[in-house]
Structure formats: C-alpha cells, structure tokens
Design a protein around this motif. Structure first.
Motif, PDB file in Angstrom:
ATOM      1  N   GLY A  82      84.131  42.667  94.895  1.00 50.81           N
ATOM      2  CA  GLY A  82      84.103  44.123  94.760  1.00 50.81           C
ATOM      3  C   GLY A  82      85.407  44.635  94.183  1.00 50.81           C
ATOM      4  N   ILE A  83      86.511  44.125  94.723  1.00 56.43           N
ATOM      5  CA  ILE A  83      87.823  44.589  94.253  1.00 56.43           C
ATOM      6  C   ILE A  83      88.043  44.182  92.792  1.00 56.43           C
ATOM      7  N   GLU A  84      87.624  42.961  92.480  1.00 55.90           N
ATOM      8  CA  GLU A  84      87.729  42.451  91.104  1.00 55.90           C
ATOM      9  C   GLU A  84      87.030  43.413  90.136  1.00 55.90           C
ATOM     10  N   GLN A  85      85.819  43.795  90.557  1.00 58.74           N
ATOM     11  CA  GLN A  85      85.033  44.711  89.719  1.00 58.74           C
ATOM     12  C   GLN A  85      85.746  46.050  89.600  1.00 58.74           C
ATOM     13  N   ALA A  86      86.239  46.546  90.753  1.00 56.98           N
ATOM     14  CA  ALA A  86      86.936  47.834  90.763  1.00 56.98           C
ATOM     15  C   ALA A  86      88.160  47.761  89.843  1.00 56.98           C
ATOM     16  N   THR A  87      88.891  46.645  89.869  1.00 56.15           N
ATOM     17  CA  THR A  87      90.086  46.488  89.028  1.00 56.15           C
ATOM     18  C   THR A  87      89.702  46.586  87.554  1.00 56.15           C
ATOM     19  N   GLN A  88      88.637  45.868  87.199  1.00 54.19           N
ATOM     20  CA  GLN A  88      88.200  45.886  85.800  1.00 54.19           C
ATOM     21  C   GLN A  88      87.839  47.308  85.365  1.00 54.19           C
ATOM     22  N   VAL A  89      87.121  48.000  86.275  1.00 53.47           N
ATOM     23  CA  VAL A  89      86.715  49.365  85.942  1.00 53.47           C
ATOM     24  C   VAL A  89      87.943  50.241  85.709  1.00 53.47           C
ATOM     25  N   VAL A  90      88.887  50.173  86.634  1.00 56.58           N
ATOM     26  CA  VAL A  90      90.067  51.035  86.514  1.00 56.58           C
ATOM     27  C   VAL A  90      90.896  50.643  85.281  1.00 56.58           C
ATOM     28  N   GLN A  91      90.983  49.321  84.986  1.00 51.00           N
ATOM     29  CA  GLN A  91      91.688  48.852  83.777  1.00 51.00           C
ATOM     30  C   GLN A  91      91.043  49.450  82.534  1.00 51.00           C
ATOM     31  N   ARG A  92      89.704  49.406  82.537  1.00 46.61           N
ATOM     32  CA  ARG A  92      88.954  49.946  81.399  1.00 46.61           C
ATOM     33  C   ARG A  92      89.269  51.435  81.243  1.00 46.61           C
ATOM     34  N   ILE A  93      89.317  52.147  82.404  1.00 52.08           N
ATOM     35  CA  ILE A  93      89.626  53.576  82.355  1.00 52.08           C
ATOM     36  C   ILE A  93      91.028  53.770  81.768  1.00 52.08           C
ATOM     37  N   ARG A  94      91.937  52.878  82.177  1.00 49.11           N
ATOM     38  CA  ARG A  94      93.308  52.998  81.669  1.00 49.11           C
ATOM     39  C   ARG A  94      93.337  52.837  80.143  1.00 49.11           C
ATOM     40  N   ASP A 212     100.348  61.178  79.892  1.00 47.08           N
ATOM     41  CA  ASP A 212     101.342  60.282  80.493  1.00 47.08           C
ATOM     42  C   ASP A 212     101.304  60.342  82.006  1.00 47.08           C
ATOM     43  N   ALA A 213     101.169  61.594  82.512  1.00 45.50           N
ATOM     44  CA  ALA A 213     101.100  61.750  83.966  1.00 45.50           C
ATOM     45  C   ALA A 213      99.868  61.038  84.511  1.00 45.50           C
ATOM     46  N   ALA A 214      98.741  61.143  83.793  1.00 51.81           N
ATOM     47  CA  ALA A 214      97.493  60.488  84.217  1.00 51.81           C
ATOM     48  C   ALA A 214      97.667  58.981  84.258  1.00 51.81           C
ATOM     49  N   LEU A 215      98.314  58.460  83.171  1.00 52.20           N
ATOM     50  CA  LEU A 215      98.552  57.007  83.120  1.00 52.20           C
ATOM     51  C   LEU A 215      99.385  56.545  84.306  1.00 52.20           C
ATOM     52  N   GLU A 216     100.404  57.335  84.591  1.00 47.32           N
ATOM     53  CA  GLU A 216     101.295  56.973  85.695  1.00 47.32           C
ATOM     54  C   GLU A 216     100.517  56.915  87.019  1.00 47.32           C
ATOM     55  N   LYS A 217      99.675  57.934  87.219  1.00 54.67           N
ATOM     56  CA  LYS A 217      98.877  57.959  88.450  1.00 54.67           C
ATOM     57  C   LYS A 217      97.940  56.751  88.501  1.00 54.67           C
ATOM     58  N   LEU A 218      97.297  56.468  87.332  1.00 54.30           N
ATOM     59  CA  LEU A 218      96.373  55.330  87.270  1.00 54.30           C
ATOM     60  C   LEU A 218      97.071  54.027  87.629  1.00 54.30           C
ATOM     61  N   ASP A 219      98.287  53.868  87.068  1.00 58.44           N
ATOM     62  CA  ASP A 219      99.051  52.654  87.373  1.00 58.44           C
ATOM     63  C   ASP A 219      99.305  52.539  88.873  1.00 58.44           C
ATOM     64  N   GLY A 220      99.610  53.691  89.477  1.00 58.68           N
ATOM     65  CA  GLY A 220      99.811  53.705  90.934  1.00 58.68           C
ATOM     66  C   GLY A 220      98.571  53.207  91.657  1.00 58.68           C
ATOM     67  N   HIS A 221      97.407  53.674  91.226  1.00 61.07           N
ATOM     68  CA  HIS A 221      96.163  53.252  91.874  1.00 61.07           C
ATOM     69  C   HIS A 221      95.908  51.774  91.658  1.00 61.07           C
ATOM     70  N   ILE A 222      96.159  51.330  90.385  1.00 62.49           N
ATOM     71  CA  ILE A 222      95.953  49.899  90.097  1.00 62.49           C
ATOM     72  C   ILE A 222      96.835  49.050  91.006  1.00 62.49           C
ATOM     73  N   ASN A 223      98.081  49.497  91.177  1.00 70.31           N
ATOM     74  CA  ASN A 223      98.993  48.757  92.049  1.00 70.31           C
ATOM     75  C   ASN A 223      98.473  48.668  93.470  1.00 70.31           C
ATOM     76  N   SER A 224      97.947  49.801  93.942  1.00 70.37           N
ATOM     77  CA  SER A 224      97.486  49.767  95.343  1.00 70.37           C
ATOM     78  C   SER A 224      96.248  48.862  95.464  1.00 70.37           C
ATOM     79  N   ILE A 225      95.396  48.852  94.413  1.00 70.17           N
ATOM     80  CA  ILE A 225      94.240  47.941  94.440  1.00 70.17           C
ATOM     81  C   ILE A 225      94.711  46.488  94.443  1.00 70.17           C
ATOM     82  N   LEU A 226      95.704  46.212  93.585  1.00 72.43           N
ATOM     83  CA  LEU A 226      96.211  44.839  93.503  1.00 72.43           C
ATOM     84  C   LEU A 226      96.848  44.406  94.824  1.00 72.43           C
ATOM     85  N   ALA A 227      97.567  45.363  95.430  1.00 72.47           N
ATOM     86  CA  ALA A 227      98.198  45.030  96.717  1.00 72.47           C
ATOM     87  C   ALA A 227      97.129  44.665  97.739  1.00 72.47           C
TER      88      ALA A 227
END
Lengths: 299, 528
Positions: A82-94, A212-227
């Motif tokens: 599930g997390i793998e899928q979520a990561t891919q989705v969020v990466q795609r959004i990024r 840029d602000a959106a990207l920054e927020k997205l990166d934050g979310h990706i980090n928390s997913i990865l953690a």
C-alpha cells in the motif's frame, strides 16, 4: 532338614508364574513398539508424563505463534504494498507539479494536469481504504470501517481515521505492531496540499502559482511516507528474526518432546528379541515339568 | 504267662496299621492337586508293652512289644508360615485394590495424550490466539465458542466418569463387606463342627484345611489376628480347637472380634455412610462403632474405603478425603478457578454487541463466558467461592455466549483511547489466563502447573501402589512356596511310603502264616 522339599505342584505353579511374568514383559515391549512411546500411562514414569504435558503445551504454543507470524506477514506485506503504491502516486503528482511549473503550459494543459491529480487523489483514497480479507489495514484496530469516508457533498472526511497500533503476539508476551500510522501516509494534510494544488491548477488563470511552495510541501509528505516505510521495514526485519527463532524453537521443542517420551526403537526391538528367546526357553522348561515319577520305575 | 495267640494279635495290628497308612497315602495321592489340601501322616505309635506294671504281673524277663497302632492322622503344616502368608496377603489385598482404583483413574484422566484436558485447554488457547488475529471474523468466534465448550465438556466428562467409577467402588466395598461376613459365618460353622468332633479324640483334618483356606481369604480383606481355644473333653494334644478372629489395626491393636471361638458367634462388620455426602463415616464390628479414621486395618476393605472416600468432622466442618473425592475436589477447584478468572477477564472486554451499526462503541456490558449450569428460569447459575462442589460437572458456557458468538469480548480499550471493534487485546488476555498466576484452591499458581501437579500426584500414587502390589505379591508367593514345600503332596514321597507300608503289610501277613505254622505244630503234631 532345611533342604527345601519340592513337589510336582510347586514346579507347575512356578512355571506358570514365570510364563505369565515373561508374557507381561513381552506385552510391555510390544506396547512400546506399537505406540512408539516409552510410557502408556503416567504411573509408568511420572516425571516423563509431567514433562510430556509441559513439552506438548510448549510445542502447541510455538506452532500457534508460527501461525500468528503468517498473519503478521500478511499485514506487513500488504501495508508495504500500500505504501509503495502511495509513494508512486505522490511521486507522480510531484512530477506533474514540476511539469505544471513550466511557464509554457497553456490553461488547458494545467486543467488536464489538474484532472490527473484529481484521479491520483482518488487512487490514494482507494489505497488508504485497502481491505485484506475483509479488514481495513490502514485504520488501526478499527478494521470494520474505512479510514477515509466521503460526506454527502463528496468531501473527504478524515474524522474516522484511527491510528492506534494493530498488534500481533509473536511469542509469549511479545507483541509486534503490524500496521502503519495511516495519518503519516494518507493524512488529511496531504490531501489538503493536493486540494490546494488542484484548485490552483483548475482556477483557469492559466498559470500555476505557488508551485515552489507546493513542491516543498509535497517533499515533506514524501519524506513522512518514506519514514513510515522504513519503520515498517525495520519491524519486518524484526518479524523475520522472530520467525527464524520460532523455527529453531519448534525443532528444539519437537526434539525434546521426542527425547522425553519416544521409545528408542532399536533398543526396544533388541529387548523384545531377547524377551522372545527367554519366553521360548520358559515354554521349553514348562514342557519338562512333568517328569517321570518313581511310579515309572516300579514294577 | 503270655498268650499262645499273642503273635497273631501283633501281626494283625501291624497289618491294620500299615493298611491305615496305605489308605492315608492313597488319600494324599488322590488329593495331590486339591487346592488347600495339606498332606497327612499317620502317627504310628507302639502299643503298650507286655507285661505292664502291676502287683500281679507275670514274672517273665523283660517287656515284650505288642505291636503298633495308629495314634492319630495329622496334617503336616507350619502355623507360623500361615501367619506370614496372611500378613503378606493382607498387604497385597490393600495395594492391589488401590492399584486397580488408580489404574482406572489414570485411564480416565488420559494424560499425556492428544485428547486429555491439557490438550483441550491448549486448543482453546489456540482458538483465542486466532481470534486475537482476526477479532471480527465470525469463523474465529465460532471456533472459540466450540473450543470453550470442549474445555467445559472435558471437565464434565472427567467429573462424571470419576463419579461413576467411585460408585462402582462403593458397590465393590459393599460386596467385600458381604464377603467378609460370609467368611465369618462359615468359620463359625466350622468352629461348631470342630468343637463337636475334637472332644471324641479325632482330628478333623479336612475341616482344618477348609478353615485355613477361609482364613487365607479373609486376610486379604482385613488385617486379622488368629487365636485358638481348646475344645476340651478327650481332645488330643495336637487338636487345634476353635478359632477366634480379631480385626487389628496396623499396630496390632484389636479393633473388634469378628469370629468368637469360645462363644461360637460372629460379629457382623458393617460400613456406615454419611447421609449428606454419602462417604464412609464409620465402621461397625458387631455393636462396636469405630470412626472411620480409627479403622486403619490394612486389606481390601480399608483400601476400598480409601479409594471411595471417607469423611469426618474437623473444626465443625465435614472433611472429605480419599483418592476419588480428592481428585474430584481438585477438578472442581480447577474448573471453578479457571471459569472465575476467565469470566473476570471476559467481563472487562468489549463484545461486538457493544458497538453500533457504524462500528462505534456504545455502552460496555459485562458478559460471563462460563457459567455453572442454568437456573430454573433459564439464566446462568453461578457458584460462590465457599461452595464449589460439583463445579467440574456443572461448568458450561453462559447463556449469552450460547446464544451468539458476537457476545465474545475480544476488544479492550487502549489507554485513554476509545475501544475499536477490530481490537483483539482482550482475546490475548483471555488466552493468557492459562499461563497466569492466580489463586487456585488457596494456592497461587497457574492453571497448567496446578493440573500438572494433580496428574503428577496421581501418577506417583499409582506408581507406589503398583510397586507395593508387585512387592507384596512376590513376598506372598515366596512364603506360599515355603508353605507348599512343607504341606504339598509329593508323589515320589508318597510312592516311597507306599512301598514301605506295602512291604510292612506283606511282612505282617507273613507273620500270620508263621503263627499258623507254629499253631499247627502245637495243635496237630505235639503229643500225637
């Protein structure tokens, strides 16, 4: 005088007694061979019996914990997927956000990106509401209800999301958390960010503000997913350790149980063979108890 | 002056006496395989010599023998061997019966096995573990319910089976009491016959044999002390007289007289049961009533009392002791404590019915998992700590669980957080009841340890009973061997005696021919 007077009836009764004793011994060895066990009742050896009960329970427990492990694996592997899928989705959004940041995009392009992000968002909801064997795995111990629901207006509702741990007992007194904190993966903030991006893309202005602000927020979310994912990975390692330990324990428990109560077959067969010859000998002796008496020699 | 025909008389006596001996030899051979038969011997004794003392005795040189007579026909037996035999037989009677009772108990308990209580509890534990993995799964719930029923039914089965063996033991005890009284009556009858025969100078050997066989039998039922009273009259010195049988305790102290040899009467033995709990309360020997604790006479009767169970008052309470009541009591304690602890944990958990249709927690209701049967109105019956008798036979799942597996409380709230429907923490707690230390019958222990102790105690008891059975059996047989060595008929010996007596008979007959020739000389040839 002290010489024992031996009579015919004494010989007969002794011989019978010895025969039956020899039969009893044979019976014992035959029981051991037939059952494969040293004892057939507790009084044969109380210590073996009590230990047998204890080791049986021990083995039962190890077997059950192994069964619990397979449940833990199911939860963890599905969570991981599930997390793998979520990561891919969020990466795609990024990627889409990065693409949207290009000034060369026409309003229609941004619109299209917005539509894709909206679809991806639905995807994320789908992943968050994953069910395995009828149970929601991203909603803590609330396995009966989905973590993300929609209200009457189609807005996402996160109020039902439960983030407590779902534990599985993997050995006596040891609980292992097998789920993930859905808030870190599919949290309301992630969806807020996505909503903002979507709104910004679809406002028809033809430009993507605050990219840029959106990207920054997205990166934050990706980090928390990865953690969350790496924490799950660490727990998965622990599970594998427990698994290999339980495997060892099962072998040991089985061997101890067997050592304790299983008959040593080679030895029993040898003993039985010896007993058989003894029995044959006592039968042979039995045939000799009727000796000629003095009568045979009197005229 | 001696008689001319004296030689004929001597020879005749010789022939008659040798004939008696031959008849006795024949009787011995005929009875060589009769159980309880003691070989007999004719006691030869020389008749009074001639002339006997007196004032008008003829003055001839020396005393001349006048032949032989059969003094008595006596059994060849050693009474001290009888004593030893009976003492060992007495122990064997006790231990053999105890070993049998314990063997049946072991068969019922059936441990270690894949079908005993231990395994049933293990399987219940597994079902609860499975429930913890998937608390909302109705399949897992159904398995918990069924395994829970299996535990209760195993308790029920053990309790009812033990009770039914206990009932059989009571039947056996009653039969043994009848047997001991019947033997006492037979001994009394034999006493009467012996007392009427012995004063005539006879030895009633067959009656002695019969009596000794009865005493042997009696010794396996109770510890006995045997004494004899002379019959008087013209009884021979070696006549045995009437027997008096006392029942004695392990210190040899008399507990009462069963057969009175001098009064020629018996005192009936009776076992009295307590009206409330049905266990043995006292034993009567005639009108003398002994509290059961004082009737510690080894033998089958007291072994059966020990196995079946006895009761006495201590500190105002009726104490129940004995192999079966104690085992039943321990199972009751175990069933009660387990159900109590399991219910306590179960009541604190949340069942599926404590959640609404949106899976939100509602009100928490306390539900018992186990109960002890149903009341007349169909609700759960429960026991109190002071009165747990019958717990093992009564334990069953509660009405709520019987009606719906949704009532199984698998969930437990996290600290300070609302409880969730898919939570399995209470299921784990329920599973852990098996391994938890709590008070069972006043002892702080785990269910498993308590049960292991119970089985271990039984096993050690059974092992001891079997060992002592085989020991006393070996000892009894070796004494019997010595007894047989003295008393059994040896055909070779009888055959040797036969030749001896036959030759003596022939020789005596030859003496008559010789006398005939002598008389022929006197009558037909002298002075002719």
């Amino acid at each position: 005088m002290n010489e024992l007077r031996v009579t015919q009836s004494m010989l007969a009764s002794n011989s019978l007694k010895n025969l039956s004793k020899s039969y009893a011994n044979m019976g014992k060895y035959q029981d051991q061979l037939a059952t494969g066990k040293k004892i057939s009742r507790p009084s044969d050896d109380p210590v073996v019996a009590i230990k047998g009960m204890f080791y049986r329970t021990n083995l039962t427990e190890v077997e059950q914990y192994k069964r619990n492990l397979s449940e833990a694996y199911t939860w963890m592997e599905n969570s991981e997927a599930g997390i793998e899928q979520a990561t891919q989705v969020v990466q795609r959004i990024r990627e889409l956000v990065v693409q949207a940041k290009n000034d060369s995009n026409s309003p229609e392009d941004l619109q299209a990106i917005g539509v894709e992000i909206s679809q991806l968002k639905e995807d994320l909801v789908g992943v968050a509401n994953t069910q395995v064997a009828g149970r929601y795995i991203f909603n803590g111990t609330q396995t009966k209800s989905p973590p993300i629901t929609k209200d009457a207006n189609g807005n996402l509702d996160f109020s039902k999301m439960i983030t407590n741990s779902y534990n599985v007992e993997v050995s006596k007194g040891v609980q292992l958390k097998v789920n993930t904190n859905a808030n870190n993966v599919f949290g309301e903030e992630l969806f807020n960010t996505l909503n903002q991006i979507e709104t910004a893309l679809q406002d028809g202005v033809g430009s993507f503000e605050n990219g840029d602000a959106a990207l920054e927020k997205l990166d934050g979310h990706i980090n928390s997913i990865l953690a969350e994912r790496s924490e799950l990975g660490a727990r998965y390692n622990r599970l594998e350790l427990v698994d290999s330990r339980l495997g060892d324990q099962e072998v040991i428990a089985t061997r101890i149980l067997s050592d304790n109560e299983d008959a040593d077959i080679e030895r029993v067969i040898t003993d039985l063979t010896i007993q058989e010859s003894i029995h044959r000998a006592s039968l042979a002796v039995g045939s000799r108890i009727i000796q000629p008496t003095l009568m045979d020699f009197l005229r | 002056m001696r008689s001319t025909f004296m030689g004929l008389e001597i020879a005749k006596r010789g022939m008659f006496t040798q004939q008696s001996a031959l008849h006795t030899t024949g009787n011995n051979i005929a009875n060589a395989n009769t159980p309880g038969y003691t070989r007999q011997r004719v006691n030869f004794q020389a008749t009074e010599s001639y002339p006997s003392l007196g004032l008008n005795r003829p003055t001839i040189p020396g005393q001349i023998g006048t032949g032989v007579e059969a003094g008595s026909v006596q059994r060849i037996r050693e009474s001290y061997l009888d004593g030893q035999y009976r003492s060992e037989n007495n122990k064997l009677g006790y231990w053999e019966s105890r070993a049998n009772a314990l063997e049946k108990m072991e068969e019922i308990m059936n441990e270690p096995s894949d079908t005993g209580l231990s395994k049933t509890i293990d399987q219940f534990w597994k079902a609860l573990q499975d429930l913890a993995l998937d608390p909302t799964n109705s399949g897992a719930r159904a398995v918990v319910k069924e395994r829970g029923i299996a535990v209760a039914e195993t308790f029920n089965y053990l309790s009812t089976s033990l009770t039914s063996v206990q009932d059989d033991l009571k039947g056996e005890l009653d039969v043994s009491v009848k047997e001991i009284n019947s033997i006492a009556n037979q001994l009394n009858n034999i006493n009467k016959q012996i007392a009427s025969i012995e004063p005539n100078g006879y030895l009633p050997n067959n009656l002695y044999d019969e009596r000794d066989a009865l005493l042997d039998k009696l010794s396996s039922l109770a510890n006995i002390k045997v004494s004899y009273q002379k019959s008087g009259g013209n009884s021979l010195e070696i006549a045995e007289g009437s027997v008096t049988v006392e029942i004695v305790d392990s210190n040899g102290k008399s507990l009462g007289t069963l057969v009175d040899g001098s009064q020629k009467k018996t005192n009936e033995l009776a076992v009295n049961y307590n009206k409330t709990n049905g266990l043995v309360e006292s034993v009567n020997i005639g009108s003398k009533e002994l509290p059961v604790k004082e009737f510690n006479s080894l033998g089958k009767i007291s072994s059966l009392i020990d196995s079946y169970g006895y009761t006495y008052e201590s500190n105002g309470k009726m104490v129940e002791e004995g192999l079966y009541p104690e085992m039943l009591g321990m199972l009751d304690t175990m069933a009660y404590s387990f159900a109590e602890e399991f219910n306590k944990v179960h009541r604190s958990g949340w069942s599926l019915n404590d959640f609404d249709s949106n899976n939100e927690p509602l009100e928490h209701t306390e539900i018992n998992f186990y109960s002890f049967g149903r009341k007349a109105d169909g609700t759960d019956a429960l026991l109190t700590r002071d009165n747990i008798k019958g717990a093992a036979s009564l334990i069953t799942i509660s009405k709520a669980i019987e009606e719906s597996t949704d009532n199984i409380a698998a969930a437990y709230p996290d600290n300070g957080q609302p409880v969730q429907i898919g939570d399995g923490k209470n299921a784990i707690k329920l599973a852990e009841v098996k391994n938890q230390t709590f008070s069972i019958g006043g002892k702080s222990t785990t269910l498993q340890n308590y049960y292991e102790g119970l089985i271990g105690g039984m096993a050690v008891n059974a092992q001891e009973a079997e060992r002592l059975t085989s020991n006393s059996s070996v000892l009894r047989d070796s004494v019997d061997q010595r007894r047989q060595s003295v008393s059994a008929v040896s055909l070779d010996e009888e055959m040797t005696n036969m030749i001896q007596f036959q030759h003596a008979y022939n020789a005596a007959a030859r003496m008559i021919t010789l006398q005939d020739e002598l008389l022929d000389t006197i009558i037909n040839r002298m002075g002719v």
